[in-house]
Design a protein around this motif. Structure first.
Motif, PDB file in Angstrom:
ATOM      1  N   VAL A 236      29.516  32.276  46.721  1.00  0.00           N
ATOM      2  CA  VAL A 236      30.871  31.843  47.035  1.00  0.00           C
ATOM      3  C   VAL A 236      31.130  30.501  46.364  1.00  0.00           C
ATOM      4  O   VAL A 236      30.376  29.549  46.561  1.00  0.00           O
ATOM      5  N   PHE A 237      32.188  30.446  45.579  1.00  0.00           N
ATOM      6  CA  PHE A 237      32.553  29.191  44.922  1.00  0.00           C
ATOM      7  C   PHE A 237      33.550  28.415  45.785  1.00  0.00           C
ATOM      8  O   PHE A 237      34.211  28.972  46.663  1.00  0.00           O
ATOM      9  N   ASP A 238      33.650  27.119  45.473  1.00  0.00           N
ATOM     10  CA  ASP A 238      34.483  26.210  46.250  1.00  0.00           C
ATOM     11  C   ASP A 238      35.966  26.571  46.128  1.00  0.00           C
ATOM     12  O   ASP A 238      36.374  27.310  45.232  1.00  0.00           O
ATOM     13  N   LYS A 239      36.740  25.993  47.019  1.00  0.00           N
ATOM     14  CA  LYS A 239      38.166  26.347  47.099  1.00  0.00           C
ATOM     15  C   LYS A 239      38.935  26.022  45.813  1.00  0.00           C
ATOM     16  O   LYS A 239      39.936  26.658  45.522  1.00  0.00           O
ATOM     17  N   THR A 240      38.449  25.026  45.087  1.00  0.00           N
ATOM     18  CA  THR A 240      39.167  24.693  43.858  1.00  0.00           C
ATOM     19  C   THR A 240      39.045  25.831  42.831  1.00  0.00           C
ATOM     20  O   THR A 240      39.803  25.870  41.865  1.00  0.00           O
ATOM     21  N   ALA A 241      38.111  26.745  43.021  1.00  0.00           N
ATOM     22  CA  ALA A 241      37.928  27.849  42.073  1.00  0.00           C
ATOM     23  C   ALA A 241      38.902  28.997  42.322  1.00  0.00           C
ATOM     24  O   ALA A 241      39.088  29.857  41.460  1.00  0.00           O
ATOM     25  N   ALA A 242      39.522  29.005  43.487  1.00  0.00           N
ATOM     26  CA  ALA A 242      40.347  30.168  43.849  1.00  0.00           C
ATOM     27  C   ALA A 242      41.532  30.345  42.896  1.00  0.00           C
ATOM     28  O   ALA A 242      41.994  31.454  42.672  1.00  0.00           O
ATOM     29  N   ARG A 243      41.989  29.234  42.306  1.00  0.00           N
ATOM     30  CA  ARG A 243      43.143  29.324  41.397  1.00  0.00           C
ATOM     31  C   ARG A 243      42.790  30.098  40.132  1.00  0.00           C
ATOM     32  O   ARG A 243      43.681  30.460  39.368  1.00  0.00           O
ATOM     33  N   LEU A 244      41.512  30.354  39.877  1.00  0.00           N
ATOM     34  CA  LEU A 244      41.107  30.995  38.631  1.00  0.00           C
ATOM     35  C   LEU A 244      41.344  32.502  38.625  1.00  0.00           C
ATOM     36  O   LEU A 244      41.275  33.129  37.572  1.00  0.00           O
ATOM     37  N   ALA A 245      41.566  33.096  39.789  1.00  0.00           N
ATOM     38  CA  ALA A 245      41.768  34.553  39.833  1.00  0.00           C
ATOM     39  C   ALA A 245      42.871  34.896  40.805  1.00  0.00           C
ATOM     40  O   ALA A 245      42.838  34.477  41.960  1.00  0.00           O
ATOM     41  N   ARG A 246      43.845  35.647  40.340  1.00  0.00           N
ATOM     42  CA  ARG A 246      44.911  36.086  41.246  1.00  0.00           C
ATOM     43  C   ARG A 246      44.555  37.433  41.868  1.00  0.00           C
ATOM     44  O   ARG A 246      44.788  37.677  43.029  1.00  0.00           O
ATOM     45  N   HIS A 247      44.015  38.322  41.040  1.00  0.00           N
ATOM     46  CA  HIS A 247      43.706  39.681  41.495  1.00  0.00           C
ATOM     47  C   HIS A 247      42.235  39.785  41.890  1.00  0.00           C
ATOM     48  O   HIS A 247      41.428  38.916  41.583  1.00  0.00           O
ATOM     49  N   ILE A 248      41.931  40.900  42.520  1.00  0.00           N
ATOM     50  CA  ILE A 248      40.540  41.296  42.709  1.00  0.00           C
ATOM     51  C   ILE A 248      40.079  41.850  41.367  1.00  0.00           C
ATOM     52  O   ILE A 248      40.693  42.787  40.840  1.00  0.00           O
ATOM     53  N   LEU A 249      39.051  41.274  40.777  1.00  0.00           N
ATOM     54  CA  LEU A 249      38.623  41.675  39.434  1.00  0.00           C
ATOM     55  C   LEU A 249      37.410  42.591  39.546  1.00  0.00           C
ATOM     56  O   LEU A 249      36.339  42.177  39.980  1.00  0.00           O
ATOM     57  N   LEU A 250      37.623  43.855  39.166  1.00  0.00           N
ATOM     58  CA  LEU A 250      36.569  44.867  39.310  1.00  0.00           C
ATOM     59  C   LEU A 250      36.071  45.291  37.941  1.00  0.00           C
ATOM     60  O   LEU A 250      36.851  45.344  36.986  1.00  0.00           O
ATOM     61  N   PRO A 251      34.787  45.642  37.850  1.00  0.00           N
ATOM     62  CA  PRO A 251      34.297  46.213  36.601  1.00  0.00           C
ATOM     63  C   PRO A 251      34.488  47.727  36.612  1.00  0.00           C
ATOM     64  O   PRO A 251      34.837  48.301  37.639  1.00  0.00           O
ATOM     65  N   VAL A 252      34.282  48.347  35.484  1.00  0.00           N
ATOM     66  CA  VAL A 252      34.215  49.808  35.444  1.00  0.00           C
ATOM     67  C   VAL A 252      32.902  50.206  36.123  1.00  0.00           C
ATOM     68  O   VAL A 252      31.847  49.703  35.756  1.00  0.00           O
ATOM     69  N   GLY A 259      29.563  47.885  40.992  1.00  0.00           N
ATOM     70  CA  GLY A 259      29.451  46.702  40.158  1.00  0.00           C
ATOM     71  C   GLY A 259      29.892  45.430  40.857  1.00  0.00           C
ATOM     72  O   GLY A 259      30.222  45.435  42.042  1.00  0.00           O
ATOM     73  N   ILE A 260      29.895  44.378  40.086  1.00  0.00           N
ATOM     74  CA  ILE A 260      30.113  43.057  40.659  1.00  0.00           C
ATOM     75  C   ILE A 260      31.582  42.664  40.612  1.00  0.00           C
ATOM     76  O   ILE A 260      32.223  42.709  39.576  1.00  0.00           O
ATOM     77  N   VAL A 261      32.079  42.303  41.779  1.00  0.00           N
ATOM     78  CA  VAL A 261      33.484  41.981  41.962  1.00  0.00           C
ATOM     79  C   VAL A 261      33.650  40.461  41.942  1.00  0.00           C
ATOM     80  O   VAL A 261      32.796  39.733  42.447  1.00  0.00           O
ATOM     81  N   VAL A 262      34.744  39.999  41.368  1.00  0.00           N
ATOM     82  CA  VAL A 262      35.126  38.596  41.508  1.00  0.00           C
ATOM     83  C   VAL A 262      36.474  38.595  42.197  1.00  0.00           C
ATOM     84  O   VAL A 262      37.418  39.233  41.711  1.00  0.00           O
ATOM     85  N   CYS A 263      36.560  37.927  43.332  1.00  0.00           N
ATOM     86  CA  CYS A 263      37.865  37.877  43.997  1.00  0.00           C
ATOM     87  C   CYS A 263      37.971  36.661  44.887  1.00  0.00           C
ATOM     88  O   CYS A 263      36.976  36.054  45.256  1.00  0.00           O
ATOM     89  N   ARG A 264      39.197  36.317  45.193  1.00  0.00           N
ATOM     90  CA  ARG A 264      39.423  35.255  46.159  1.00  0.00           C
ATOM     91  C   ARG A 264      39.079  35.755  47.548  1.00  0.00           C
ATOM     92  O   ARG A 264      38.901  36.949  47.765  1.00  0.00           O
ATOM     93  N   THR A 265      39.010  34.833  48.512  1.00  0.00           N
ATOM     94  CA  THR A 265      38.950  35.224  49.914  1.00  0.00           C
ATOM     95  C   THR A 265      40.230  34.713  50.572  1.00  0.00           C
ATOM     96  O   THR A 265      40.899  33.834  50.026  1.00  0.00           O
ATOM     97  N   VAL A 266      40.553  35.255  51.729  1.00  0.00           N
ATOM     98  CA  VAL A 266      41.753  34.759  52.405  1.00  0.00           C
ATOM     99  C   VAL A 266      41.597  33.292  52.810  1.00  0.00           C
ATOM    100  O   VAL A 266      42.572  32.612  53.056  1.00  0.00           O
ATOM    101  N   TRP A 267      40.339  32.808  52.870  1.00  0.00           N
ATOM    102  CA  TRP A 267      40.113  31.405  53.235  1.00  0.00           C
ATOM    103  C   TRP A 267      40.259  30.491  52.024  1.00  0.00           C
ATOM    104  O   TRP A 267      40.066  29.282  52.127  1.00  0.00           O
TER     105      TRP A 267
END
Lengths: 457, 400
Positions: A236-252, A259-267
């Motif tokens: 889990v990255f710090d809150k300042t990182a949340a601005r880097l992704a708007r969507h849930i980023l999924l691999p094929v 696979g490995i997902v990159v996404c924000r959390t509601v927090w």
């Protein structure tokens, strides 16, 4: 709790207070049954449900025609209906499935076709430029993708806690630190032997998650599945990182893993994971530094700006998977239903699973005419939080801005936290970037009387 | 506690040595000073630290951290500074408009100048990617000290201490105070981070220092039961009931990073000129928010010096910040430096030196402008160079 003498009689006993057990307890309570929920641990959500990726899935990639798919979609529909009433967050940020190689790109049409077959008709193909316009921080090596607009983020703990709370305020009973040891069915009802005394119940629902097969064995002497815990590690990255992704980023996805997902959390954090590692141990989900490093690297390949962001925490969870890729939901002749192998989609599907088994079952009770709807504390970063309102007692946990009033509330009521882990899941206290550097002392002072000390002494 | 004003001369964020020292000096100068502390008691990190030695530079007397904090508070208060506790700053708006959260909900204060003195914290376990489970009993020195000295707890009996900084020695002393015997100090590098002499005390108390050793994994379900250590090819288990994860301090910059103030990615604190002035000239910074990490008396002095600069600024006596020029030190092996900018000056600087932190041991001649200086040092040591007159690029020539 009655340790001896005549046990209280329940209509339905649900074994396991994970997300699925909580949803089932809620469902039967609203249907008018006298419900008992049993949990082996000191608190709810202490097994598989304590760690997941906090996504409400549309089912776009679920196996076509499966029970899992129908439960996910019913679960999604019900969550949409009830989240406002229970004060639960729902961030419809959408997901993007991204192709990074020509081979992955060639598979996008099939994946979109599967989504449409699964009645997720709003998927749309995106060119590289369209992907980058929507996610400017993505590595420019991305080739193409498609968008799944209705994939959403939720709070993986406030949701099941709300199901449990709604069950409790409407009359259900929750018994913790209670392991089911054995049981006998006399043709009409069950007598369960537990570590906190006997339980008499007309029917039994096994929602024991990582112990589903074991509970089946203990009660009916057979099980048609074997739990094979599959570990997932997360960074889990710090809150300042949340601005880097708007969507849930999924691999094929590959044959073996989504696979490995990159996404924000509601927090307001940024999450990377999970891995998929089979193991025997049903209790411990060990972290290992090499895998965590791999996750950080992987995430940085996807979002290069993550190289300058701090890690807030790491965690690992266990999925109650089994040998095949299907839920094992069975109605047994002994007035018992097993809800087994709810591998990785329990959070999305829980309300749908509860609906599904209530339909499998006969429910002879009159439904509650006007059930209560308890409002959950709102912890989502984009909503009004307690620290912004008067009378909050001051902020206790500064990183997550958890107030003294929130901590006090989480330690009272029928679903009061009784362990530090349970308190964290209800409030997020100490879960921020300092991990308790500042607030451990003050927290310990506040909780000393209410929580069971987590010491072996 | 008085209620917060809508406007004031100076707002100070953080009540550690830097904030309290500044409050005293600003109050003494007759300014309307309000100091905000998010904990329920002022004093910052020293307040959590029961052991000596504190106070020699400030009071010419050696004392424990708690007494020291009380003395600093008393002095600030005697000069008329208002201290507000249980007040958390949640936003630093342009031009000194500060939003706070407290039991009253949200409030906004407009200050003529704001001093940021939020200090530093240790790096916790998670970002270090230590493997294993996540049981209770794993904590930073900060948490340990508040449990032991403030709450009078005895969290464990035989912990291990990760790190060999000065704070790691403090962790060992804190453990001893709680009648716990640390089994080992564990350091990944070949030599201790603090001066070797400082590790004498733990060793004399029976806690060996294990160099070139790492904690691979922590074991235990609800509470720590042991750790797996590795050193080269060797791997072994140690039974213990606690892990104190010490040091690797970092500025507490969370608030800063959500604002428009410029942050230096190397110090992780704000970019400042020699007056401690940030990229928005209404904001100043002092103490360990500026860099990882200095001693209490250093931060105390820095707080006083930057307070003097604030007094000048409010009287219109500081040079125009828009004319400031960068100070660069981009040499490999130099981890950070400050100030990052120099404003063409007339009045006395608050930061009297260029401060440098090294990532590795280095001996070098540093040339800038007409000046040059020699340095020979290790990481985690105080390195001071003369302050240049204007913007410079510090050139390092290693002299090994």
């Amino acid at each position: 709790m009655p340790e001896s003498g005549q046990p209280i009689s329940f209509d339905v006993t649900v074994i396991g207070a994970g997300v699925v057990g909580c949803a089932i307890a809620r469902k039967y309570t609203l249907l008018g049954a006298r419900v008992l929920l049993l949990e082996k641990a000191p608190d709810a959500l202490d097994g598989a449900s304590k760690a997941n990726s906090a996504i409400l899935h549309t089912g776009f990639d679920a196996p076509v025609g499966s029970i899992e798919l129908s439960c996910i979609q019913e679960g999604y529909r019900q969550y949409e209906q009830i989240h406002a009433k229970l004060n639960l967050p729902l961030d419809r940020c959408g997901a993007m499935v991204l192709a990074w190689t020509a081979e992955q790109e060639s598979r996008l049409p099939d994946l979109m076709e599967q989504a449409r077959t699964n009645s997720v008709g709003d998927v749309a193909l995106l060119s590289r430029e369209q992907v980058l316009a929507r996610e400017p921080e993505l590595a420019s090596t991305v080739r193409a993708g498609f968008i799944v607009p209705r994939e959403a983020l939720i709070d993986p703990w406030s949701a099941p806690h709300s199901y449990l709370s709604q069950a409790l305020v409407n009359g259900a009973t929750f018994r913790r630190n209670t392991e089911v040891l054995s049981g006998s069915f006399d043709g009409n009802a069950w007598m369960l032997e537990t570590t906190t005394g006997p339980v008499h119940s007309t029917r039994v629902i096994n929602a024991a998650g990582l112990y589903g097969d074991i509970v089946d064995q203990r009660l009916i002497g057979r099980s048609d599945f074997d739990i094979r815990p599959r570990k997932g590690q997360f960074v889990v990255f710090d809150k300042t990182a949340a601005r880097l992704a708007r969507h849930i980023l999924l691999p094929v996805p590959t044959e073996t893993t989504k696979g490995i997902v990159v996404c924000r959390t509601v927090w307001g954090n940024l999450l990377v994971g999970p891995t998929a590692e089979e193991q025997q141990d049903r209790i411990n989900a060990n972290l290992d530094s090499e895998t965590l490093e791999m996750l950080r690297e992987k995430a940085t390949e996807i979002l290069p700006a993550l190289a300058n962001e701090d890690v807030t925490t790491t965690y690992a969870g266990l999925r109650p998977a089994c040998g095949d890729k299907e839920y094992h939901i069975r109605r047994h002749p002994e007035n018992m239903i097993t809800v087994g192998a709810i591998r990785s989609t329990g959070l999305s599907a829980a309300l749908g699973i509860a609906e599904y088994i209530a339909r499998l079952d006969e429910t002879p009770w009159p439904p509650l005419p006007e059930p209560e709807w308890p409002a959950m504390p709102m912890l989502a970063e984009d909503q009004t939080r307690d620290w912004q309102t008067a009378g909050n007692g001051g902020i206790l946990c500064h990183c997550e801005r958890v107030t003294r009033r929130e901590v006090e509330a989480a330690m009272s009521g029928p679903n009061a936290a009784q362990s530090l882990a349970g308190l964290k899941r209800r409030t997020r206290v100490t879960m921020g970037r300092c991990q308790g550097f500042y607030c451990s002392g003050a927290l310990q002072e506040m909780t000393a009387k209410c929580l069971k000390p987590e010491s072996t002494e | 506690m008085t209620s917060l004003p809508d406007i004031c001369d100076v707002l100070i964020v953080g009540s550690g040595p830097a904030g309290l020292a500044a409050a005293a000096r600003l109050g003494e100068a007759g300014l309307d000073v309000h100091l905000l502390e998010r904990e329920t008691v002022a004093g910052g990190i020293p307040r959590h630290c029961g052991h000596s030695p504190y106070g020699w530079r400030e009071f010419r007397r050696v004392m424990g951290g708690q007494t020291y904090a009380k003395r600093l508070i008393a002095r600030a208060t005697s000069f008329g500074a208002h201290i507000h506790t249980a007040v958390s700053v949640t936003d630093l708006g342009r031009g000194g408009r500060v939003t706070v959260s407290s039991n009253c909900g949200l409030q906004t204060v407009q200050a003529r100048a704001v001093l940021l003195a939020t200090g530093a914290r240790e790096t916790p376990r998670a970002p270090r990617f230590i493997g294993g489970t996540k049981p209770g009993g794993v904590m930073n020195t900060g948490a340990l000290q508040s449990l032991v000295y403030l709450n009078k707890e005895r969290p464990f009996r035989k912990p291990v201490v990760l790190g060999s900084e000065l704070v790691s020695v403090s962790a060992v002393l804190t453990c001893r105070h709680a009648r716990a015997k640390p089994l080992a100090m564990i350091e990944a590098n070949e030599r201790p981070t603090t001066r070797r002499a400082a590790t004498w005390l733990p060793r004399a108390l029976g806690t060996p220092l294990l160099l070139s050793t790492q904690i691979e994994a922590i074991h235990g379900r609800t509470w720590v039961e042991g750790v797996t250590l590795t050193s080269g090819e060797r791997r072994w288990n140690v039974e213990c009931d606690g892990v104190v994860v010490t040091g690797a301090f970092r500025p507490e910059n969370a608030l800063l990073r959500t604002t428009e103030l410029e942050v230096d990615p190397r110090t992780q604190g704000p970019v400042v000129d020699q007056y401690g002035r940030c990229s928005d000239p209404a904001y100043f910074a002092a103490g360990n928010l500026l860099r990882p990490v200095e001693t209490a008396p250093w931060c105390w002095n820095e707080g006083r010096m930057v307070a003097s600069a604030i007094i000048s600024a409010l009287a219109g006596g500081l040079p125009d910040p828009s004319l400031s020029e960068p100070v660069l030190a981009g040499y490999p092996g130099v981890a950070w430096h400050l100030p990052q900018r120099i404003s063409p000056n007339s009045s006395a600087p608050a930061l009297e030196n260029v401060q440098i932190g090294l990532a590795r041991s280095m001996a070098a001649t540093v040339r800038y402008g007409q000046a040059s200086a020699n340095l020979r040092s290790k990481p985690a040591r105080r390195i001071l160079l003369p302050l240049p007159d204007g913007g410079v690029d510090l050139k390092f020539e290693e002299t090994l």
